[in-house]
Design a protein around this motif. Sequence first.
Motif, PDB file in Angstrom:
ATOM      1  N   UNK A  81       0.813  -1.222   0.000  1.00 15.96           N
ATOM      2  CA  UNK A  81       0.000   0.000   0.000  1.00 15.96           C
ATOM      3  C   UNK A  81       0.843   1.268   0.000  1.00 15.96           C
ATOM      4  N   UNK A  82       0.407   2.237  -0.766  1.00 12.16           N
ATOM      5  CA  UNK A  82       1.090   3.522  -0.811  1.00 12.16           C
ATOM      6  C   UNK A  82       1.254   4.097   0.587  1.00 12.16           C
ATOM      7  N   UNK A 103      -5.595  -1.155   9.849  1.00 12.56           N
ATOM      8  CA  UNK A 103      -6.344  -0.945   8.616  1.00 12.56           C
ATOM      9  C   UNK A 103      -6.122   0.481   8.113  1.00 12.56           C
ATOM     10  N   UNK A 104      -5.816   0.614   6.838  1.00 13.48           N
ATOM     11  CA  UNK A 104      -5.616   1.938   6.248  1.00 13.48           C
ATOM     12  C   UNK A 104      -6.979   2.580   6.000  1.00 13.48           C
ATOM     13  N   UNK A 158      -4.073  -5.310  19.652  1.00 15.63           N
ATOM     14  CA  UNK A 158      -2.884  -4.650  20.219  1.00 15.63           C
ATOM     15  C   UNK A 158      -2.093  -3.875  19.168  1.00 15.63           C
ATOM     16  N   UNK A 159      -1.971  -4.448  17.972  1.00 18.20           N
ATOM     17  CA  UNK A 159      -1.204  -3.763  16.925  1.00 18.20           C
ATOM     18  C   UNK A 159      -1.903  -2.474  16.509  1.00 18.20           C
ATOM     19  N   UNK A 160      -3.212  -2.535  16.300  1.00 15.41           N
ATOM     20  CA  UNK A 160      -3.951  -1.335  15.911  1.00 15.41           C
ATOM     21  C   UNK A 160      -3.948  -0.306  17.041  1.00 15.41           C
ATOM     22  N   UNK A 221      -2.864  -8.686   1.350  1.00 15.89           N
ATOM     23  CA  UNK A 221      -1.498  -8.892   1.821  1.00 15.89           C
ATOM     24  C   UNK A 221      -1.055  -7.984   2.937  1.00 15.89           C
ATOM     25  N   UNK A 222      -1.883  -6.979   3.291  1.00 15.64           N
ATOM     26  CA  UNK A 222      -1.379  -5.967   4.223  1.00 15.64           C
ATOM     27  C   UNK A 222      -2.373  -5.522   5.287  1.00 15.64           C
ATOM     28  N   UNK A 223      -3.630  -5.306   4.956  1.00 14.68           N
ATOM     29  CA  UNK A 223      -4.595  -4.955   6.000  1.00 14.68           C
ATOM     30  C   UNK A 223      -4.850  -6.169   6.882  1.00 14.68           C
ATOM     31  N   UNK A 224      -4.966  -5.982   8.208  1.00 13.44           N
ATOM     32  CA  UNK A 224      -5.225  -7.127   9.093  1.00 13.44           C
ATOM     33  C   UNK A 224      -6.551  -7.793   8.734  1.00 13.44           C
TER      34      UNK A 224
END
Length: 315
Positions: A81-82, A103-104, A158-160, A221-224
């Motif tokens: 993601x950009x 999450x973006x 926890x990550x968010x 591939x990137x957002x939880x």
Amino acid sequence: MSTLPQHPPEGTGPIRPSAAVARAARALAAAGVGSARVEAELLAAYVLGVPRGRLALADDLSDDQLVRLDELTRRRVAREPLQHLTGRAGFRHLELSVGPGVFVPRPETELLAGWGVEQAQGRPDPVVVDLCSGSGAIALAVAQELPGARVIAVERSPAALAWLRRNAAERAAAGDRPIEVVEADVTAPDLLAELVGRVDVLLCNPPYVPDDVLVPPEVAGHDPAEAVFGGTDGLVVIRPVVARAAVLLRPGGVLGVEHDDTHGAAVPGLLAENGGFTAVLEHLDLTGRPRYATASRRADGQHAPIGAAWQTDSS
């Protein structure tokens, strides 16, 4: 496959931003990245440390800067993601820190946040709750635009939470009214027990994509996954959120829930069936797709035996 060389040729020397952007845009377009020119400009501006609107006035890129831009372009070609590449995501009037584990925020969610701001305006000392807060985008936008509001952001990951707390601290340091961050599962039956019957506006952008739906590589591939997928029908989180909202909202308080574009009937139906809401309304995004549903808590604070009718509105 990227068309960029691994390294700039020896003696290349400085290169104009326009040439570097054109080069990156060609590689992005060839890889099927949408808005390739815009993204190339954003990457070049990031490397040069200037706003995108000042690229034409920026100095030439050095060899080292061109190497850095090439590497970022290669990563974007690979569908990273950009926002992960720059570490920032724009949301309404904010620039938020984002990266792996959160999450973006998407542009369509700005509509829900704007609706929430409008609904809270004019209410004395409004209490606004943002469930599934993620990066804190909705909560922090409301806090910035309505400094008189008490804003509570709820997140369980926890990550968010690390990104949420970072963004909350950044906005407080910038002068916005601090928000309250609560670590909790929004499906818990006792969620925010101290706020029962006291919330004016409740907003939620939950995981809502049905489990069997294929999503873009930037998401897959990137957002939880826990922030994207909402069970077989995409409603596994929305159902308890609707039920708890009916308890948390004061009479006349309002709820807004973002949902999948296949839920244009399902989510308003859940609100109507609950019996605790009136004025159930479906809202469309800028592309004309169903995007979020809203409702008002019954003025008598009770539950009607039969759900109210609902209608569609464009946003």
